[in-house]
Design a protein around this motif. Structure first.
Motif, PDB file in Angstrom:
ATOM      1  N   VAL A   1       5.485  -1.860  -6.776  1.00 12.58           N
ATOM      2  CA  VAL A   1       4.385  -2.154  -5.860  1.00 12.58           C
ATOM      3  C   VAL A   1       4.372  -3.662  -5.574  1.00 12.58           C
ATOM      4  O   VAL A   1       4.262  -4.105  -4.421  1.00 12.58           O
ATOM      5  CB  VAL A   1       3.030  -1.705  -6.452  1.00 12.58           C
ATOM      6  CG1 VAL A   1       1.875  -2.164  -5.570  1.00 12.58           C
ATOM      7  CG2 VAL A   1       3.007  -0.192  -6.647  1.00 12.58           C
TER       8      VAL A   1
ATOM      9  N   TRP B   1       9.869   1.168   2.465  1.00  6.09           N
ATOM     10  CA  TRP B   1       8.469   0.782   2.718  1.00  6.09           C
ATOM     11  C   TRP B   1       8.434  -0.380   3.711  1.00  6.09           C
ATOM     12  O   TRP B   1       7.551  -0.451   4.556  1.00  6.09           O
ATOM     13  CB  TRP B   1       7.770   0.413   1.402  1.00  6.09           C
ATOM     14  CG  TRP B   1       7.651   1.581   0.465  1.00  6.09           C
ATOM     15  CD1 TRP B   1       7.286   2.860   0.812  1.00  6.09           C
ATOM     16  CD2 TRP B   1       7.926   1.599  -0.936  1.00  6.09           C
ATOM     17  NE1 TRP B   1       7.298   3.669  -0.308  1.00  6.09           N
ATOM     18  CE2 TRP B   1       7.683   2.926  -1.411  1.00  6.09           C
ATOM     19  CE3 TRP B   1       8.331   0.650  -1.871  1.00  6.09           C
ATOM     20  CZ2 TRP B   1       7.846   3.305  -2.735  1.00  6.09           C
ATOM     21  CZ3 TRP B   1       8.481   1.011  -3.199  1.00  6.09           C
ATOM     22  CH2 TRP B   1       8.256   2.334  -3.627  1.00  6.09           C
TER      23      TRP B   1
ATOM     24  N   ARG C   1       2.153   1.825  -3.425  1.00  4.91           N
ATOM     25  CA  ARG C   1       1.088   2.318  -4.301  1.00  4.91           C
ATOM     26  C   ARG C   1       0.810   3.793  -4.007  1.00  4.91           C
ATOM     27  O   ARG C   1       0.629   4.598  -4.920  1.00  4.91           O
ATOM     28  CB  ARG C   1      -0.163   1.479  -4.055  1.00  4.91           C
ATOM     29  CG  ARG C   1      -1.130   1.447  -5.198  1.00  4.91           C
ATOM     30  CD  ARG C   1      -2.211   0.410  -4.971  1.00  4.91           C
ATOM     31  NE  ARG C   1      -2.856   0.564  -3.660  1.00  4.91           N
ATOM     32  CZ  ARG C   1      -3.777  -0.282  -3.181  1.00  4.91           C
ATOM     33  NH1 ARG C   1      -4.126  -1.359  -3.891  1.00  4.91           N
ATOM     34  NH2 ARG C   1      -4.322  -0.079  -2.015  1.00  4.91           N
ATOM     35  N   ALA C   2       0.776   4.138  -2.728  1.00  4.79           N
ATOM     36  CA  ALA C   2       0.512   5.522  -2.334  1.00  4.79           C
ATOM     37  C   ALA C   2       1.619   6.444  -2.830  1.00  4.79           C
ATOM     38  O   ALA C   2       1.388   7.627  -3.083  1.00  4.79           O
ATOM     39  CB  ALA C   2       0.380   5.613  -0.821  1.00  4.79           C
ATOM     40  N   ALA C   3       2.823   5.896  -2.989  1.00  2.91           N
ATOM     41  CA  ALA C   3       3.951   6.701  -3.479  1.00  2.91           C
ATOM     42  C   ALA C   3       3.981   6.756  -5.001  1.00  2.91           C
ATOM     43  O   ALA C   3       4.955   7.239  -5.591  1.00  2.91           O
ATOM     44  CB  ALA C   3       5.262   6.126  -2.947  1.00  2.91           C
ATOM     45  N   ASP C   4       2.930   6.235  -5.622  1.00  4.87           N
ATOM     46  CA  ASP C   4       2.872   6.189  -7.095  1.00  4.87           C
ATOM     47  C   ASP C   4       4.056   5.448  -7.704  1.00  4.87           C
ATOM     48  O   ASP C   4       4.548   5.813  -8.786  1.00  4.87           O
ATOM     49  CB  ASP C   4       2.796   7.602  -7.697  1.00  4.87           C
ATOM     50  CG  ASP C   4       1.359   8.078  -7.785  1.00  4.87           C
ATOM     51  OD1 ASP C   4       0.458   7.208  -7.859  1.00  4.87           O
ATOM     52  OD2 ASP C   4       1.133   9.295  -7.767  1.00  4.87           O
ATOM     53  N   ALA C   5       4.503   4.449  -7.022  1.00  4.62           N
ATOM     54  CA  ALA C   5       5.592   3.627  -7.568  1.00  4.62           C
ATOM     55  C   ALA C   5       5.091   2.877  -8.800  1.00  4.62           C
ATOM     56  O   ALA C   5       3.894   2.603  -8.918  1.00  4.62           O
ATOM     57  CB  ALA C   5       6.056   2.632  -6.512  1.00  4.62           C
ATOM     58  N   PRO C   6       5.978   2.545  -9.716  1.00  7.20           N
ATOM     59  CA  PRO C   6       5.548   1.742 -10.873  1.00  7.20           C
ATOM     60  C   PRO C   6       5.055   0.365 -10.406  1.00  7.20           C
ATOM     61  O   PRO C   6       5.472  -0.114  -9.341  1.00  7.20           O
ATOM     62  CB  PRO C   6       6.815   1.613 -11.730  1.00  7.20           C
ATOM     63  CG  PRO C   6       7.945   2.104 -10.892  1.00  7.20           C
ATOM     64  CD  PRO C   6       7.396   2.899  -9.762  1.00  7.20           C
ATOM     65  N   PRO C   7       4.168  -0.266 -11.197  1.00  7.06           N
ATOM     66  CA  PRO C   7       3.545  -1.524 -10.761  1.00  7.06           C
ATOM     67  C   PRO C   7       4.552  -2.578 -10.299  1.00  7.06           C
ATOM     68  O   PRO C   7       4.298  -3.273  -9.311  1.00  7.06           O
ATOM     69  CB  PRO C   7       2.791  -1.989 -12.016  1.00  7.06           C
ATOM     70  CG  PRO C   7       2.489  -0.738 -12.759  1.00  7.06           C
ATOM     71  CD  PRO C   7       3.625   0.198 -12.494  1.00  7.06           C
TER      72      PRO C   7
ATOM     73  N   ARG D   1       0.826  -1.202   0.000  1.00  7.84           N
ATOM     74  CA  ARG D   1       0.000   0.000   0.000  1.00  7.84           C
ATOM     75  C   ARG D   1       0.870   1.266   0.000  1.00  7.84           C
ATOM     76  O   ARG D   1       0.571   2.245  -0.683  1.00  7.84           O
ATOM     77  CB  ARG D   1      -0.935  -0.009   1.212  1.00  7.84           C
ATOM     78  CG  ARG D   1      -1.854   1.205   1.269  1.00  7.84           C
ATOM     79  CD  ARG D   1      -2.921   1.071   2.336  1.00  7.84           C
ATOM     80  NE  ARG D   1      -2.332   0.946   3.667  1.00  7.84           N
ATOM     81  CZ  ARG D   1      -3.028   0.631   4.769  1.00  7.84           C
ATOM     82  NH1 ARG D   1      -4.325   0.387   4.690  1.00  7.84           N
ATOM     83  NH2 ARG D   1      -2.437   0.547   5.935  1.00  7.84           N
TER      84      ARG D   1
END
Lengths: 525, 525
Positions: free
Chosen positions: A394, A499, A385-391, A382
């Motif tokens: 994530v 993370w 994802r919240a950090a707008d990391a690439p898929p 999460r």
């Protein structure tokens, strides 16, 4: 001590010296084995069979090794559901194009139907030229032919090929004059306002099986007679000599070529056998025309029919309005479709395993932290994802600690603490690209790196993490840290590590694993 | 009166109602014929056999119809030259890339060698990435696979596939786990500075024939046992069950699949048969390794090897220098290669016929003009060339009057004067596109048009041309002229017509037909 079938057994040695564990490819030739191969020692227990071979090689065959995943190629009648029209009284095998793209279970259902029943229909494929190529590429590769990458089925002036007229076309397979014949055909309807122009399909395997039942000699004659198929135009002269009913070496029906338009003069039979051949051919043709075998339907704009051209005969009724019917078609092949289906099933199974592990073992204590292992990893995912990391990143954050699991399905080695990253990466590499597996593999070294590179990092570690740092080798030397930082995935691994450290909040709750499935599946394909 | 094999004979009726004369495609289904078909009348004379069928259809079979051009598909051992290494002691079948492109005879030789001996080498193919695709497209279509449109054969880090390591690779066929298997492989050498890394080829048909000779039971066992071939990596899971030695329905060798790396566990044989299979397999493997069967050579930069992957086993020796060897490969298919070869031969034969007609009948008088027919057409071609006309229009000018010939090879109908344009266009359409045939077809109407559209045109006609104008229908009405001018090829036909009128100069000499051959051949492909 002897073992049964020594060459067979030795040829199947599963050790990493004999086979590449990822591809299953063998690293030796059958001729490399000695001429007098025997088992010098062999012992069997609950775990499996151990053999010391006379050439000094040791093999271990885990119990059940020979029942391993081997699904066959599904190309003969034995892998199929042979059908008549009434079997589809409640509807065709079909799916909506957008669901097919979004939902792996829908895609599995469509590709399975093509393999088992010989066809499926996708609805709602955008009514745009060349879209049929995208449909083919969703599971395989387009086969270029002299007709081009794709072909337009509509009325053409002065057509050499009957397909491009308004005439009715009796049930047939395409391109029998080609070898290799295209094993799949796709037809995408862009327009069908004509009176007539309906589609028909006949299960050629079913028709051949009926002929075998009703007239075994006719069946045998068609199966043993190569027929000269031919097609000529200004830029092509294609010829193939194949029987109308192709059998595998054990006599199972494997391929139908049926197309009277393209049969050249048969010159290899004489006397009574030639007459018997024509009688058999006409009898087979009669069976293909039986009303109970004819599945009839109408393609509307946006429908794309995918069918097995080695099995199904397709037909169309005559139509009236010259400009009112336009299909675009292309060819592709069954082997890639089957491969896509197998990989998709394997990926879905892997996700199911992971989800079960998160729910099972994942509910257990996480090395003295205040969250469970699953909560920890889900929180890490999460945060990424919240950090707008690439898929891919994530996924790496979500899965970084699966090396701690001992799932039966996963068959993971117990991930000793200083190896759990490598263990996880090795397992994940069966399904995920290096952009996922490398940050996972490096997330332990990343901690050791950060403790060296950032003076205040050590202070951020939880007590449990401080404890494991010692087991993992302690902070890196500055030479080690320099080497680590120069690696291509160092920054990603460091991101996952941050993370990781932050994902231990007992009050934060956690998302579900299911939320991440579409992202994971996308990364797998 | 009876005829032999009525259904066969009727199915082969050559009339234009039964078959499209250009493609040979039949316009009816075998099931359309009545159940009690007989010949109501049949008469035979020197010209052929006439039949009135009981369903009222009339067929005429010209003498020799059933000895017509039918070359087969050349896919079994019977269409091949089976070889051992010594057969190439005086050199490999090879050609220079630029000659191959420029000279149809060179291209025919290369493609024939691939079909007959299983391989050929092109030298001097530019050492540029992706050029191998251009080689494949010079005779066929690239087959995309999970390895991509092309593949790089060089050392890769952490390779899943052994091809991409520096290891020796024993003789094998590629992609046995694929069905349809790619029937042709191309390997283009970009760099080969490594010690080692030589290439080897073995004629798998020859090896199988030797096995059949030396151990017929082993041969039969390999031919009747489907073998599970398999390849897996992260994005593929390919499986095919095929015998190592594939036979056609009459027992001729048709396809070899030989690749121990990719054989999955054989589970369909048991007991003594399983041991017999492995003995046969090892015996076959032993034959493929006999020194007299191994053709060894070294690919250098710019060499492109093309070989039949259903027949030849290829190998390479180990090599040392990781970065020193780089091939690019792709797959293609034999059916298109054969088609290209047939079309090329047909085109060369058509040019030979035309050249002979120019030299023979062409030397005759041209309807009262002061030049011969050949001089007239050659002058017209020269005028078009001098006017920088596009190639198709040069060809149309050169060939516009061949409808006057009665060549035996051409089988032209006597071109009545008002039809010779149409007759020529019909014959030329077997080989040439409409940009050539349409101006030829319209060159007579163009004269009638010009006499209407241009008041002074009539005065330019030669006396013979004035005479034939009458036979051709005289000047067009203004409605006819308007319609003619609106057609897509009117301007081209008018251009041809002007060169036609000007090409009657007895003092101007004429170029040779041979000068136009490259241009004509280019237009044909």
């Amino acid at each position: 001590m002897s073992v049964p079938h020594p060459y067979w057994l030795r040829d199947n040695c599963p050790c990493a010296e004999c086979r590449n564990p990822r591809s299953g490819q063998k690293r030796f030739q059958v001729g490399d084995l000695p001429d007098d191969l025997t088992a010098a020692e062999a012992t069997e227990d609950g775990a499996g069979l151990s053999v010391l071979w006379s050439d000094g090689h040791r093999s271990f065959y885990p119990t059940g090794w020979d029942a391993a995943d081997q699904d066959g190629d599904h190309r003969t009648e034995h892998g199929k559901r042979l059908w008549e029209a009434a079997d589809f009284a409640r509807g065709l095998p079909e799916a909506d194009w957008s669901s097919y793209l979004a939902d792996p279970e829908e895609k599995i259902a469509v590709l399975s139907a093509v393999r088992r029943s010989g066809f499926a229909v996708l609805r709602g494929v955008p009514v745009e030229e060349r879209r049929v190529l995208a449909v083919a590429r969703s599971f395989g590769y387009v086969r270029d032919t002299n007709y081009g990458e794709l072909f337009d089925v509509r009325v053409e002036p002065d057509a050499v090929n009957f397909a491009f007229t308004d005439a009715a076309i009796a049930p047939h397979t395409d391109n029998p004059y080609r070898d290799p014949v295209p094993t799949l055909q796709l037809l995408h309807c862009l327009r069908n306002e004509a009176a007539g122009g309906d589609s028909g399909l006949v299960d050629g395997f079913r028709a051949a099986a009926l002929l075998r039942e009703e007239d075994p000699e006719a069946f045998a004659l068609l199966a043993r007679t190569p027929v000269p198929f031919r097609y000529r135009d200004r830029t092509a002269d294609l010829a193939a000599e194949m029987p109308m009913i192709g059998l595998d070496p054990r006599g199972a029906i494997r391929e139908i070529r049926f197309n009277n338009r393209s049969i050249d003069t048969l010159r290899t039979l004489h006397g009574a056998e030639l007459d018997a051949f024509y009688a058999a051919y006409r009898r087979f043709a009669g069976i293909t025309l039986r009303p109970e075998l004819q599945l009839e339907f109408r393609l509307g704009p946006g429908d794309c029919l995918i069918f097995d051209n080695t099995r199904l005969l397709h037909a169309r009724t005559a139509f009236e309005q010259a400009g009112g019917r336009h299909l675009q078609g292309c060819y592709a092949d069954l082997d890639s479709l089957s491969s896509t289906l197998s990989v998709l099933r394997r990926n879905v199974a892997a996700l199911d395993e992971l989800e079960a592990l998160f729910a099972g073992e994942g509910a257990g204590e996480y090395l003295g932290e205040a969250v469970t292992m699953a909560e920890h990893m889900l929180q890490a995912g999460r945060l990424a994802r919240a950090a707008d990391a690439p898929p891919a990143l994530v996924a790496a954050a979500l899965l970084h600690d699966i090396g701690h699991f001992h799932g039966s399905g996963l068959e993971l080695m117990a991930g000793a603490d200083n190896r759990h990253g490598a263990t996880a990466a090795a397992w994940l590499s069966r399904c995920f690209p290096p952009t996922v597996t490398e940050p996972v593999r490096l997330h332990v070294p990343a901690k050791r790196y950060l403790c060296t590179a950032e003076p205040d990092y050590f202070a951020k570690l939880s007590p449990a993490s401080v404890h494991t740092l010692g087991l993992q080798g302690g902070p890196m030397t500055s030479a080690e840290a320099e080497e680590f930082a120069a690696g291509p995935f160092a920054a990603d691994a460091v991101a996952v590590r941050r993370w990781d450290e932050a994902a231990k909040d007992p009050s934060a709750g956690a998302p579900t694993f299911a939320e991440f499935r579409p992202l994971l599946l996308e990364l797998m394909s």
